[in-house]
Scaffold this active site. Structure first.
Site, mmCIF file in Angstrom:
data_model
loop_
_atom_site.group_PDB
_atom_site.id
_atom_site.type_symbol
_atom_site.label_atom_id
_atom_site.label_comp_id
_atom_site.label_asym_id
_atom_site.label_seq_id
_atom_site.Cartn_x
_atom_site.Cartn_y
_atom_site.Cartn_z
ATOM 1 C CG ASN A 23 -8.729 -86.477 -41.353
ATOM 2 O OD1 ASN A 23 -7.600 -86.052 -41.144
ATOM 3 N ND2 ASN A 23 -9.691 -85.719 -41.851
ATOM 4 C CG HIS A 119 -13.753 -77.778 -36.790
ATOM 5 N ND1 HIS A 119 -15.023 -78.055 -37.261
ATOM 6 C CD2 HIS A 119 -13.535 -76.460 -37.033
ATOM 7 C CE1 HIS A 119 -15.548 -76.951 -37.761
ATOM 8 N NE2 HIS A 119 -14.673 -75.967 -37.633
ATOM 9 C CG ASP A 161 -16.924 -77.839 -34.062
ATOM 10 O OD1 ASP A 161 -16.673 -79.050 -34.074
ATOM 11 O OD2 ASP A 161 -17.480 -77.244 -34.998
ATOM 12 C CD GLU A 191 -8.980 -81.699 -41.941
ATOM 13 O OE1 GLU A 191 -9.561 -82.660 -41.440
ATOM 14 O OE2 GLU A 191 -9.516 -80.925 -42.746
HETATM 15 C C1 GRF Z 1 -12.338 -83.262 -42.685
HETATM 16 O O1 GRF Z 1 -12.122 -81.984 -43.233
HETATM 17 C C2 GRF Z 1 -12.620 -83.151 -41.210
HETATM 18 O O2 GRF Z 1 -11.905 -82.145 -40.566
HETATM 19 C C3 GRF Z 1 -14.078 -82.795 -41.211
HETATM 20 O O3 GRF Z 1 -14.621 -83.591 -42.262
HETATM 21 C C4 GRF Z 1 -13.618 -83.875 -43.228
HETATM 22 C C5 GRF Z 1 -13.538 -85.359 -43.393
HETATM 23 O O4 GRF Z 1 -12.661 -85.759 -44.412
HETATM 24 N N1 GRF Z 1 -14.677 -82.957 -39.921
HETATM 25 P P1 GRF Z 1 -12.265 -87.285 -44.558
HETATM 26 O O5 GRF Z 1 -13.552 -88.102 -44.605
HETATM 27 O O6 GRF Z 1 -11.413 -87.667 -43.391
HETATM 28 O O7 GRF Z 1 -11.520 -87.368 -45.860
#
Ligand code: GRF
Length: 213
Positions: A23, A119, A161, A191
């Site tokens: 992300n 989330h 959350d 995401e």
């Molecule tokens: C994602 O699924 C986010 O929603 C959750 O933790 C994960 C992190 O993934 N809170 P990354 O480290 O961004 O690949």
């Protein structure tokens, strides 16, 4: 005391991570290609050393800080270190993206309306204490949901959350899904798009509210 905001003409984003940082990468790409306009990523804070998210930040030339629990004698001290790092970087907006620690009330208060989290479920379903990682996706499958997705929401100190929802995106749950396939699909198909769209929206709102002051 809450920091003075909008240190420059752009919104300075700080991203908080604990793992792979896909992300974070979506945010880096979103800033680079202009989908997130009027902002830059000024700092990446990780709760763990050695995670790939830190490597992604370094490759993009972004300043990093590792602030892990084990370096501090108490939560208060760790929180002060987080606040000091955010202040030093001139952070206007904090995005927690896979940050596996609950932020202290002092951070929530200092960054009220400027602290957002992603989330991997359609909140208010499958959120709160204990819903993280594969547990979220297992619970979705166990409940027989026909769709799931992700949520970007403001972080407050009322609960985990539980803050106001900014944006959601959904995907269908397939008969063949396992927690692992669902996690991958939510991450890659939902995401990475949602975090860019929601951050762009919050940045736009912050710039607009500063302009009209
Ligand atoms: C994602 O699924 C986010 O929603 C959750 O933790 C994960 C992190 O993934 N809170 P990354 O480290 O961004 O690949």
């Amino acid at each position: 005391m809450a920091p003075a905001f909008l240190y420059g003409s752009m919104i300075n984003i700080a991203v908080m991570v604990s793992g792979g940082g896909s992300n974070l990468q979506a945010l880096i790409d979103g800033v680079a290609d202009g989908r997130i306009a009027g902002a830059g990523i000024a700092l990446v804070i990780s709760s763990k050393d050695g995670v790939f998210a830190l490597e992604r930040a370094r490759r993009a030339g972004i300043r990093t800080a590792v602030i892990s629990k084990k370096e501090y004698t108490c939560e208060e001290e760790k929180t002060d270190a987080i606040l000091a790092a955010l202040k030093e970087a001139g952070a206007d907006l904090v995005v927690t993206a896979g940050y596996m620690s609950i932020l202290h009330k002092k951070v929530c208060d200092a960054y009220a309306g400027r602290l957002i989290n992603i989330h991997p479920a359609l909140l208010p379903k499958f959120g709160g204490v204990g819903y993280y990682g594969l547990r979220v996706h297992s619970a979705v499958l166990e409940a027989g949901e026909s769709e799931t997705g992700a949520t970007v929401h403001y972080v407050d100190d009322e609960g985990v959350d539980s803050g106001e929802i900014i944006m959601q995106r959904s995907v269908p749950v397939l008969e063949s899904d396992t927690p692992e396939t669902l996690q991958k699909r939510v991450l890659e198909e939902v995401e990475h798009i949602l975090i860019v769209e929601a951050t762009a929206l919050v940045v736009k709102d912050l710039l607009h509210s500063e302009e009209s002051r």
